[in-house]
Design an enzyme around this catalytic site. Sequence first.
Site, PDB file in Angstrom:
ATOM      1  CG  ASP A 124      -2.280 -20.020   0.434  1.00  0.00           C
ATOM      2  OD1 ASP A 124      -1.521 -19.890   1.418  1.00  0.00           O
ATOM      3  OD2 ASP A 124      -1.937 -20.611  -0.596  1.00  0.00           O
ATOM      4  CE  LYS A 150       1.123 -17.941  -1.772  1.00  0.00           C
ATOM      5  NZ  LYS A 150       0.344 -19.170  -1.588  1.00  0.00           N
ATOM      6  CG  ASP A 162      -7.087  -4.042   4.114  1.00  0.00           C
ATOM      7  OD1 ASP A 162      -8.019  -3.894   4.914  1.00  0.00           O
ATOM      8  OD2 ASP A 162      -7.040  -3.444   3.021  1.00  0.00           O
ATOM      9  CG  ASP A 205     -12.447  -6.015   6.446  1.00  0.00           C
ATOM     10  OD1 ASP A 205     -12.082  -5.352   7.442  1.00  0.00           O
ATOM     11  OD2 ASP A 205     -13.019  -5.518   5.462  1.00  0.00           O
ATOM     12  CE1 TYR A 257      -3.128  -2.886   0.182  1.00  0.00           C
ATOM     13  CE2 TYR A 257      -3.956  -2.041   2.249  1.00  0.00           C
ATOM     14  CZ  TYR A 257      -4.027  -2.948   1.212  1.00  0.00           C
ATOM     15  OH  TYR A 257      -5.010  -3.908   1.215  1.00  0.00           O
TER      16      TYR A 257
END
Length: 356
Positions: free
Chosen positions: A223, A191, A247, A251, A142
């Site tokens: 994942d 990852k 992020d 959520d 980001y």
Amino acid sequence: MDKTIAVIRGDGIGPEIVKETVGVLDAVAEKFGHRFTYKEAPMGGNAIDAFGVPLPDASLETCLSSDSVLLGAVGGPRWDSQPPANRPEKGLLKLRAAMGLYTNVRPARMFSELASACPLRADIANRGIDFVVVRELIGGLYFGEHTTVEENGEKKARDICEYSETEIRRVARVAFEMARKRRKRVTSVDKSNVLDTSRLWRAVVTEVAGEYPDVELLHMYVDNASMQMVKDPSQFDVIVTENLFGDILSDEASQITGSIGMIPSSSMGDGTRGLYEPIHGSAPDIAGQNKANPIGTILAAAMMLRYSFNMAAEAAAIENAVDQTLKAGFRCGDIMEQGCTLLGCTEMGAEICGRI
Ligand code: NAD
């Protein structure tokens, strides 16, 4: 203890939920012999109306010179026509940057009384959901360079993801410190089978784990983590991860526990000062009607006591009071169920205060 708390009431339901939260903090102060001094720091749409800017210098100064900051919520349709640089949320972004808040912490905790709001199968939910997501907040994809170029008549876009050892180390330490105050287990999500930033992430988190021999460290690919969170969330205590993964996972975590009105969050930097707020917005549709659920903000105050002021018993007193109030069958509109008693924001605050 004497502590100064900057109070940003904000817009919409912000002033209502903050008022009830301050009442709960006062009840804690009285019971445990502390003194909390509140300093008002106007921010958001109301600050635009009164001072022309979403975060006046005096408010920023108040936040920077306080022991911690409590925030309701900012924004609303009334200020949607403001130029982008002067919108209410700009105040929040400026405040986060000025306070150097590089870690966001969001607990995912299911209250057994609200189990019916959990979208997971009952046998999974009944194992319990009580973990926190520690997310790196000001690095990674980001905050890297974003470019779109045209080559051979075709557009090509690129986003750069970068992490330094320092950026990883400091957020990892927050996670391990937090785990020490909980069930002493950190799951680091990356990852690293594909990404270099993740390989560095894993190496640095492993190195930091050496400073915390009492805390167990596990690594998990992102994942797999997203699957495990719905398959068996009871396995998690503290999840630590980079900005983009955090992020998405935070959520997912907040969804599996139920109502938006119940979930607190904290943002922290170096030192003990943090910014504590509910995860929801200013809910203009119910503002001024005594319909808002103050519990997310009240639980944010409990986080402030635990993580900024090292007051574990006081934080637990708030959390227990919320538990007991729900057990007694009291609900706000957003979590109302058949057979329960519907309360307004003020009455819910009073019920929780009475159980401190
Ligand atoms: P919202 O979270 O304010 O509301 C979404 C829905 O949830 C609404 O129906 C609302 O009534 C309900 N709700 C939210 N909190 C509740 C509570 N405590 N009790 C009962 N019901 C609750 O999201 P939105 O409508 O998308 O945004 C409204 C404004 O808030 C916008 O201006 C947005 O920019 C702002 N916002 C601010 C923050 C913040 O201050 N950190 C965060 C998100 C949104």
